[in-house]
Design a protein around this motif. Structure first.
Motif, PDB file in Angstrom:
ATOM      1  N   ALA A   1      53.429  -0.788  72.733  1.00 20.00           N
ATOM      2  CA  ALA A   1      53.908   0.409  72.488  1.00 20.00           C
ATOM      3  C   ALA A   1      54.063   1.048  73.981  1.00 20.00           C
ATOM      4  O   ALA A   1      53.501   0.637  75.047  1.00 20.00           O
ATOM      5  N   PRO A   2      55.071   1.968  74.177  1.00 22.00           N
ATOM      6  CA  PRO A   2      55.102   2.500  75.455  1.00 22.00           C
ATOM      7  C   PRO A   2      53.966   3.393  76.092  1.00 22.00           C
ATOM      8  O   PRO A   2      52.955   3.688  75.278  1.00 22.00           O
ATOM      9  N   SER A   3      53.709   3.366  77.164  1.00 23.67           N
ATOM     10  CA  SER A   3      52.524   4.051  77.881  1.00 23.67           C
ATOM     11  C   SER A   3      52.703   5.458  77.493  1.00 23.67           C
ATOM     12  O   SER A   3      53.800   6.067  77.429  1.00 23.67           O
ATOM     13  N   VAL A   4      51.558   6.169  77.218  1.00 22.24           N
ATOM     14  CA  VAL A   4      51.618   7.556  76.913  1.00 22.24           C
ATOM     15  C   VAL A   4      51.849   8.244  78.135  1.00 22.24           C
ATOM     16  O   VAL A   4      51.052   8.400  79.136  1.00 22.24           O
ATOM     17  N   PRO A   5      53.026   9.207  78.231  1.00 20.49           N
ATOM     18  CA  PRO A   5      53.175  10.042  79.281  1.00 20.49           C
ATOM     19  C   PRO A   5      52.306  11.198  79.379  1.00 20.49           C
ATOM     20  O   PRO A   5      51.661  11.680  78.412  1.00 20.49           O
ATOM     21  N   HIS A   6      52.286  11.576  80.827  1.00 23.84           N
ATOM     22  CA  HIS A   6      51.756  13.018  81.095  1.00 23.84           C
ATOM     23  C   HIS A   6      52.851  14.040  80.814  1.00 23.84           C
ATOM     24  O   HIS A   6      53.827  13.939  81.460  1.00 23.84           O
ATOM     25  N   ARG A   7      52.589  15.123  80.209  1.00 23.21           N
ATOM     26  CA  ARG A   7      53.427  16.182  79.844  1.00 23.21           C
ATOM     27  C   ARG A   7      53.054  17.491  80.634  1.00 23.21           C
ATOM     28  O   ARG A   7      53.744  18.630  80.407  1.00 23.21           O
ATOM     29  N   GLY A   8      51.924  17.487  81.194  1.00 19.06           N
ATOM     30  CA  GLY A   8      51.543  18.909  81.919  1.00 19.06           C
ATOM     31  C   GLY A   8      52.422  19.393  83.209  1.00 19.06           C
ATOM     32  O   GLY A   8      53.200  18.398  83.571  1.00 19.06           O
ATOM     33  N   THR A   9      52.436  20.694  83.295  1.00 18.81           N
ATOM     34  CA  THR A   9      53.180  21.172  84.677  1.00 18.81           C
ATOM     35  C   THR A   9      52.310  21.979  85.429  1.00 18.81           C
ATOM     36  O   THR A   9      51.377  22.427  85.118  1.00 18.81           O
TER      37      THR A   9
ATOM     38  N   TRP B   1      55.345  31.617 101.482  1.00 13.54           N
ATOM     39  CA  TRP B   1      56.260  30.637 100.923  1.00 13.54           C
ATOM     40  C   TRP B   1      55.813  30.326  99.381  1.00 13.54           C
ATOM     41  O   TRP B   1      54.697  30.114  99.013  1.00 13.54           O
ATOM     42  N   GLY B   2      56.937  30.640  98.478  1.00 18.55           N
ATOM     43  CA  GLY B   2      56.731  30.053  97.337  1.00 18.55           C
ATOM     44  C   GLY B   2      58.196  29.640  96.587  1.00 18.55           C
ATOM     45  O   GLY B   2      59.237  29.686  97.404  1.00 18.55           O
ATOM     46  N   MET B   3      58.162  29.499  95.372  1.00 12.78           N
ATOM     47  CA  MET B   3      59.489  29.009  94.645  1.00 12.78           C
ATOM     48  C   MET B   3      59.475  29.296  93.255  1.00 12.78           C
ATOM     49  O   MET B   3      58.518  30.006  92.807  1.00 12.78           O
ATOM     50  N   ALA B   4      60.850  29.461  92.859  1.00 10.07           N
ATOM     51  CA  ALA B   4      60.905  29.947  91.313  1.00 10.07           C
ATOM     52  C   ALA B   4      61.491  28.670  90.429  1.00 10.07           C
ATOM     53  O   ALA B   4      62.418  27.981  91.109  1.00 10.07           O
ATOM     54  N   VAL B   5      61.030  28.411  89.211  1.00  6.60           N
ATOM     55  CA  VAL B   5      61.498  27.483  88.489  1.00  6.60           C
ATOM     56  C   VAL B   5      61.996  28.244  87.105  1.00  6.60           C
ATOM     57  O   VAL B   5      61.271  28.923  86.461  1.00  6.60           O
ATOM     58  N   GLN B   6      63.235  27.834  86.691  1.00  2.43           N
ATOM     59  CA  GLN B   6      63.630  28.596  85.266  1.00  2.43           C
ATOM     60  C   GLN B   6      62.948  27.792  84.116  1.00  2.43           C
ATOM     61  O   GLN B   6      62.381  28.470  83.193  1.00  2.43           O
ATOM     62  N   GLU B   7      62.708  26.621  84.169  1.00  3.06           N
ATOM     63  CA  GLU B   7      62.192  25.710  83.395  1.00  3.06           C
ATOM     64  C   GLU B   7      61.080  24.793  83.658  1.00  3.06           C
ATOM     65  O   GLU B   7      61.464  23.542  84.201  1.00  3.06           O
ATOM     66  N   PRO B   8      59.893  25.317  83.556  1.00  2.00           N
ATOM     67  CA  PRO B   8      58.832  24.091  84.201  1.00  2.00           C
ATOM     68  C   PRO B   8      58.692  22.858  83.802  1.00  2.00           C
ATOM     69  O   PRO B   8      58.593  22.107  84.757  1.00  2.00           O
ATOM     70  N   GLN B   9      58.992  22.792  82.711  1.00  2.00           N
ATOM     71  CA  GLN B   9      58.952  21.342  82.103  1.00  2.00           C
ATOM     72  C   GLN B   9      60.109  20.440  82.522  1.00  2.00           C
ATOM     73  O   GLN B   9      60.007  19.216  82.871  1.00  2.00           O
ATOM     74  N   GLY B  10      61.196  21.061  82.656  1.00  2.00           N
ATOM     75  CA  GLY B  10      62.453  20.347  82.938  1.00  2.00           C
ATOM     76  C   GLY B  10      62.532  20.303  84.295  1.00  2.00           C
ATOM     77  O   GLY B  10      62.984  19.267  85.172  1.00  2.00           O
TER      78      GLY B  10
ATOM     79  N   CYS C   1      60.819  16.733  85.190  1.00  2.00           N
ATOM     80  CA  CYS C   1      62.179  16.869  85.788  1.00  2.00           C
ATOM     81  C   CYS C   1      63.303  16.250  84.814  1.00  2.00           C
ATOM     82  O   CYS C   1      63.980  15.409  85.260  1.00  2.00           O
ATOM     83  N   ASP C   2      62.767  16.650  83.537  1.00  2.00           N
ATOM     84  CA  ASP C   2      63.754  16.117  82.287  1.00  2.00           C
ATOM     85  C   ASP C   2      63.751  14.808  82.057  1.00  2.00           C
ATOM     86  O   ASP C   2      64.737  14.221  81.547  1.00  2.00           O
ATOM     87  N   THR C   3      62.762  14.074  82.413  1.00  2.00           N
ATOM     88  CA  THR C   3      62.156  12.587  82.009  1.00  2.00           C
ATOM     89  C   THR C   3      61.112  12.533  81.132  1.00  2.00           C
ATOM     90  O   THR C   3      60.684  13.695  80.454  1.00  2.00           O
ATOM     91  N   CYS C   4      60.412  11.459  80.899  1.00  2.00           N
ATOM     92  CA  CYS C   4      59.682  11.357  79.762  1.00  2.00           C
ATOM     93  C   CYS C   4      58.164  11.955  80.441  1.00  2.00           C
ATOM     94  O   CYS C   4      57.319  11.845  79.587  1.00  2.00           O
TER      95      CYS C   4
END
Length: 500
Positions: A89-97, A201-210, A153-156
C-alpha cells in the motif's frame, strides 16, 4: 481506472486519475510523466522522496525494478503489471499544516491573528526529561533568516519548507534523502529578498493545506508564489512596490503597507486571486514610522504596531475600508520585543509599554487600536503569548497588570519566556533562562544563556537544555507529528514526537 494512450515513440502513457504515467514496453518500468498538469519530476529525483508526494506504490521486487533501486507504480495499481504480485500500500502521508511564524490559520473563527497562538496540539509524553535524546533531528538549512512553512502544496504529502526571506530563497526538506533542496524559480525574475526584521516579516496563505498561492513581502513588492513540489520549482508574480510591513488576509483581501513613489507609505489591498491591487483610503504616512512588527487582526480591524504609532485599517462607511495612523499617548513607548499583546476576556488587545511622566518611568498596558485608550499600570515587565502571561518565572492567572501571588523580585534568577501557546492542548511552550539580571537586561544582551525548554500544561515537562544567544529567537514548528525547534546558533533541528 487507467487509460492507455499510444505514442509514436512506442512509449505507453497511462492516465490514472489526475496523473499521467509512462511505461517503457521493453522493461515494463513506469515513470511519472505528469501530476495535475505540473509536469514530470527531475530525472535526478529520488523515487522515495517522490512516492509519498503522489501517493505512489513502491516495489523492491527485482523483476519490477528493471535495474533501478526501486520501482514506482500509480497508487491505483494494487498488483504489479510485471509479476502479478500484490503491491505494498502507499505510505501514509502527513497532512498537517504550519503557517509561519506561529502555526495559525488565516481564519476569522480563530482568536485574533498575529498572536503567539496555534491550534496545533502541543503535547509531549510526560516521561521526557532534559537528559532525553530528541526523537528526531533534521539538518539545519544554510545559514540565514528563516521562517518555516508546512504544506502539501496540493500534493498528497505535507512537506517542510524553509523560507529564507532576507535573500528570497525557498528550500524543500527531502524526507528520504534527508537534505535541503533549493527550489528554482520557473520565471526569469527570481524572488526578491526582504529587509523586514525577524519580528516584522510574515506571510499570508489563502488555503493552508493547498498553499497554491502564497503572499510574501519583498523589497520589490508583494510576491505571489505558487510552489510546485513535483518539478521542484516555484512560479512567481510580483505586484506593487516595496513592502514595509507583513501582509495579512482580512475580509477576503490581502492587506499590506507599501512604499509609494513620493517616499510616503500607504496600505494596499489585493483580491485573493491576486489580480486587482488598490490603495486603501487614508492619508500618506511618513515612511520614517515604518518599523512595523507583524500585524494583528480581528473582525473589526488590522493593526500594525511600531514605536511611532499604530497603523490601523478598519471598515468605514458602507463597504469602504479606511487606514489611519494612531499615535501612542503622550509619554508612551511600546515594548514590542516582550511578546504578543495581551488578549483580554472582553476581546480587547493590550500592548505592553513604558510610560514616562513627572513621576518617573513605569510599565503600563495600553489598549490597542483606540484613539483614547485605557491605560493600566503594571509593576514590572510581563512576557506573553497573547493569552498566557509570565512575570519572571511565575505564570499569571489573571490580567497581566496584576502581580503574581508569589512574592517576586528582580533577583529571582530565572525568566520564563513563552514562545507559543496551543489553544487545543491548553499548553505553553516556554524557554526558561537562568539570568541574574532584569528582563530588560536579558533582552538587550547577545550573550549565550543556559536555556531549558519546557512545555507547561496538565503536567509540566522539561525536555531540552541548550546554551543559546537570544533564546527568544527560537522558532518552534510542527512537522510530521513532531515538535521541532530551530535556532540560528544550532546546526541541527531537534524534534520530539507529539503525544496524541
Amino acid at each position: 481506472m487507467s487509460t492507455w494512450l499510444a505514442s509514436a515513440l512506442q512509449i505507453e502513457h497511462w492516465a490514472v486519475g489526475d496523473q499521467t504515467w509512462s511505461r517503457n514496453p521493453a522493461t515494463g518500468a513506469f515513470e511519472l510523466a505528469d501530476y495535475k498538469g505540473w509536469g514530470a519530476p527531475p530525472a535526478a529525483c529520488d523515487p522515495l522522496d517522490l512516492a509519498t508526494l503522489v501517493g505512489a506504490r513502491v516495489s523492491v521486487d527485482g523483476a519490477d525494478r528493471a535495474g533501478k533501486s526501486v520501482a514506482l507504480y500509480p497508487g491505483a495499481f494494487k498488483f504489479s503489471p510485471v509479476t502479478g504480485k500484490a503491491l505494498p500500500a502507499p505510505s501514509v502521508p502527513h497532512r498537517g499544516t504550519w503557517l509561519p511564524p506561529f502555526g495559525a490559520a488565516d481564519s476569522l473563527e480563530d482568536p485574533p491573528q498575529g498572536l503567539r497562538l496555534t491550534a496545533a496540539p502541543l503535547a509531549l509524553r510526560p516521561t521526557l526529561s532534559i537528559e532525553s535524546v530528541p526523537d528526531r533531528q533534521l539538518a539545519a538549512p544554510p545559514s540565514g533568516h528563516y521562517q518555516f512553512l508546512v504544506s502539501a502544496c496540493d500534493t498528497c504529502d505535507a512537506r517542510l519548507l524553509a523560507l529564507e526571506y532576507s535573500k528570497g530563497r525557498i528550500y524543500h526538506w527531502l524526507p528520504h534523502s534527508e537534505r535541503w533542496l533549493e527550489l528554482r524559480c520557473s520565471v526569469p525574475q527570481a524572488l526578491a529578498g526582504s529587509s523586514l526584521g525577524e519580528e516584522a516579516w510574515g506571510m499570508a496563505v489563502q488555503e493552508p493545506q493547498g498553499a497554491t498561492r502564497i503572499f510574501m513581502p519583498t523589497d520589490a513588492g508583494l510576491a505571489i508564489v505558487s510552489i510546485n513540489l513535483i518539478a521542484r520549482t516555484y512560479a512567481l508574480r510580483t505586484v506593487g512596490t516595496r513592502c514595509v510591513g507583513a501582509p495579512i488576509l482580512w475580509q477576503g483581501r490581502v492587506h499590506v503597507p507599501m512604499l509609494e513613489q513620493d517616499g510616503t507609505l500607504g496600505v494596499y489591498a489585493l483580491d485573493a486571486a491576486g489580480t486587482a491591487l488598490r490603495r486603501v483610503q487614508g492619508p500618506a504616512i511618513d515612511a520614517a514610522t515604518a518599523k512595523w512588527v507583524r500585524p494583528l487582526a480581528d473582525r473589526r480591524q488590522i493593526v500594525w504596531l511600531a514605536p511611532a504609532g499604530q497603523l490601523v485599517v478598519k471598515a468605514g462607511a458602507g463597504d469602504a475600508v479606511e487606514a489611519s495612523l494612531l499615535p501612542w499617548p503622550s509619554g508612551i513607548t511600546p515594548r514590542l520585543a516582550l511578546g504578543s499583546p495581551y488578549l483580554s476576556r472582553s476581546g480587547h488587545l493590550w500592548q505592553q509599554c513604558v510610560q514616562q511622566d513627572d513621576q518617573g518611568q513605569r510599565f503600563v498596558f495600553v489598549q490597542v487600536g483606540l484613539g483614547d485608550p485605557e491605560i493600566r499600570p503594571a509593576s514590572s515587565p510581563r512576557l506573553s503569548t497573547g493569552a498566557a502571561c509570565f512575570q519572571l518565572d511565575a505564570r499569571l492567572r489573571i490580567a497581566p497588570w496584576f502581580d503574581a501571588d508569589d512574592c517576586l523580585d528582580s533577583e529571582a534568577g530565572e525568566v520564563i519566556i513563552p514562545l507559543i501557546e496551543s489553544t487545543s492542548a491548553s499548553s505553553v511552550l516556554c524557554a526558561r533562562v537562568s539570568s541574574p539580571g532584569s528582563v530588560e537586561s536579558l533582552f538587550a544582551s547577545d550573550d549565550a544563556w543556559t536555556t531549558t525548554f519546557e512545555l507547561h500544561g496538565e503536567r509540566d515537562v522539561q525536555f531540552w537544555v541548550a546554551s543559546l544567544s537570544r533564546p527568544w529567537a527560537t522558532l518552534p514548528f510542527v512537522y510530521a507529528g513532531h515538535l521541532y525547534l530551530y535556532h540560528p546558533d544550532k546546526r541541527r533541528l531537534p524534534g520530539w514526537r507529539i503525544d496524541p
